[in-house]
Design a protein around this motif. Structure first.
Motif, PDB file in Angstrom:
ATOM      1  N   VAL A   1       0.857  -1.184   0.000  1.00  0.00           N
ATOM      2  CA  VAL A   1       0.000   0.000   0.000  1.00  0.00           C
ATOM      3  C   VAL A   1       0.892   1.232   0.000  1.00  0.00           C
ATOM      4  CG1 VAL A   1      -1.689   1.340   1.320  1.00  0.00           C
ATOM      5  CG2 VAL A   1      -1.917  -1.146   1.166  1.00  0.00           C
ATOM      6  N   ALA A   2       0.644   2.153  -0.933  1.00  0.00           N
ATOM      7  CA  ALA A   2       1.450   3.374  -1.015  1.00  0.00           C
ATOM      8  C   ALA A   2       1.199   4.238   0.216  1.00  0.00           C
ATOM      9  CB  ALA A   2       1.111   4.148  -2.281  1.00  0.00           C
ATOM     10  N   PRO A   3       2.238   4.646   0.946  1.00  0.00           N
ATOM     11  CA  PRO A   3       2.031   5.406   2.179  1.00  0.00           C
ATOM     12  C   PRO A   3       1.455   6.800   1.955  1.00  0.00           C
ATOM     13  CG  PRO A   3       4.371   5.309   1.608  1.00  0.00           C
ATOM     14  CD  PRO A   3       3.664   4.387   0.669  1.00  0.00           C
ATOM     15  N   ASP A   4       1.667   7.374   0.767  1.00  0.00           N
ATOM     16  CA  ASP A   4       1.178   8.739   0.535  1.00  0.00           C
ATOM     17  C   ASP A   4      -0.292   8.764   0.132  1.00  0.00           C
ATOM     18  OD1 ASP A   4       1.880   7.417  -1.769  1.00  0.00           O
ATOM     19  OD2 ASP A   4       2.491   9.213  -2.854  1.00  0.00           O
ATOM     20  N   THR A   5      -0.756   7.750  -0.604  1.00  0.00           N
ATOM     21  CA  THR A   5      -2.146   7.727  -1.065  1.00  0.00           C
ATOM     22  C   THR A   5      -3.011   6.712  -0.339  1.00  0.00           C
ATOM     23  OG1 THR A   5      -1.644   6.103  -2.800  1.00  0.00           O
ATOM     24  CG2 THR A   5      -1.410   8.445  -3.369  1.00  0.00           C
ATOM     25  N   ARG A   6      -2.393   5.791   0.413  1.00  0.00           N
ATOM     26  CA  ARG A   6      -3.110   4.709   1.095  1.00  0.00           C
ATOM     27  C   ARG A   6      -3.914   3.866   0.108  1.00  0.00           C
ATOM     28  NH1 ARG A   6      -0.270   4.066   5.570  1.00  0.00           N
ATOM     29  NH2 ARG A   6      -0.041   6.016   6.731  1.00  0.00           N
ATOM     30  N   THR A   7      -3.363   3.698  -1.083  1.00  0.00           N
ATOM     31  CA  THR A   7      -3.983   2.848  -2.090  1.00  0.00           C
ATOM     32  C   THR A   7      -2.989   1.791  -2.547  1.00  0.00           C
ATOM     33  OG1 THR A   7      -3.326   4.294  -3.916  1.00  0.00           O
ATOM     34  CG2 THR A   7      -5.482   4.695  -2.914  1.00  0.00           C
ATOM     35  N   ALA A   8      -3.514   0.718  -3.102  1.00  0.00           N
ATOM     36  CA  ALA A   8      -2.680  -0.349  -3.643  1.00  0.00           C
ATOM     37  C   ALA A   8      -2.959  -0.485  -5.129  1.00  0.00           C
ATOM     38  CB  ALA A   8      -2.953  -1.673  -2.925  1.00  0.00           C
ATOM     39  N   LEU A   9      -1.978  -0.996  -5.857  1.00  0.00           N
ATOM     40  CA  LEU A   9      -2.096  -1.139  -7.295  1.00  0.00           C
ATOM     41  C   LEU A   9      -2.756  -2.459  -7.671  1.00  0.00           C
ATOM     42  CD1 LEU A   9      -1.320  -0.448 -10.284  1.00  0.00           C
ATOM     43  CD2 LEU A   9       0.845  -1.629  -9.835  1.00  0.00           C
TER      44      LEU A   9
END
Length: 205
Positions: free
Chosen positions: A88-96
């Motif tokens: 999970v990307a720490p800046d957006t809190r989203t996963a690819l």
């Protein structure tokens, strides 16, 4: 290259695969060596679609799930999820999550923003409502349920969403009616009648 007669000669550059020329890194008269990158070729017969999945729903998305991709012009294409990132990307809190689309006519252009709907199977009966029906009240997901000639505020547990519809995992039964378009106004009325209290239940007229 410069020939023995002092004139420039042609030198053939052969691409390692068939594709579309998308970038040129050379100008007339420039000197290059064997390691120079002079052109960029891309095979656009298929393209990747990268989807940003929120951290609270990424656990429901798996490889093989069907996905509908919608272009800005309204056209759609069906494919499947081929990859889900474990990070999970720490800046957006989203996963690819990534899907591959066949692109024989070049309709899908890299860099285009798209919408996607992912089909997530469920072993139980799923309640799905408009996403606009869900409002944050005291930092909790709630809906306004119609009953006894009044709307009642009820806390719910949400699941996956496609941006338009959202899954309700707990708190709402099949067949119950909820406010959708006017849910935000009901939330404002509820806040006024509650006087800023922290209660999780109440009514809005």
């Amino acid at each position: 290259t410069l020939g023995k007669d002092g004139r420039f000669a042609w030198y053939a550059l052969r691409a390692p695969f068939e594709g579309t020329l998308i970038e040129k890194h050379i100008v007339m008269g420039e000197s290059i060596d064997e390691a120079a990158e002079v052109f960029t070729i891309a095979d656009l017969s298929s393209v990747w679609v990268d989807l940003a999945i929120s951290q609270d729903t990424i656990s429901s998305v798996q490889e093989g799930h069907p996905v509908t991709i919608r272009l800005p012009d309204g056209s759609k294409s069906e494919t499947k999820i081929g990859f889900v990132s474990p990070l999970v990307a720490p800046d957006t809190r989203t996963a690819l999550a990534r899907a591959t689309l066949r692109n024989p006519n070049g309709r899908f252009r890299p860099g285009t923003f798209v919408d996607a709907s992912i089909g997530v199977p469920s072993e139980e009966e799923t309640v799905v409502i408009p996403k606009t029906s869900v409002q944050l009240v005291n930092d909790r997901s709630c809906v306004f349920v119609w009953g006894n000639a009044d709307f009642e505020l009820r806390e719910v547990t949400t699941g996956v969403t496609d941006g338009r519809q959202i899954e309700i995992l707990q708190g709402l039964g099949s067949g119950e009616s909820v406010a959708s378009e006017n849910a935000f106004h009901l939330k404002a009325e509820f806040a006024k009648s509650a006087g800023g209290g922290s209660g999780g239940h109440g009514h809005a007229h």
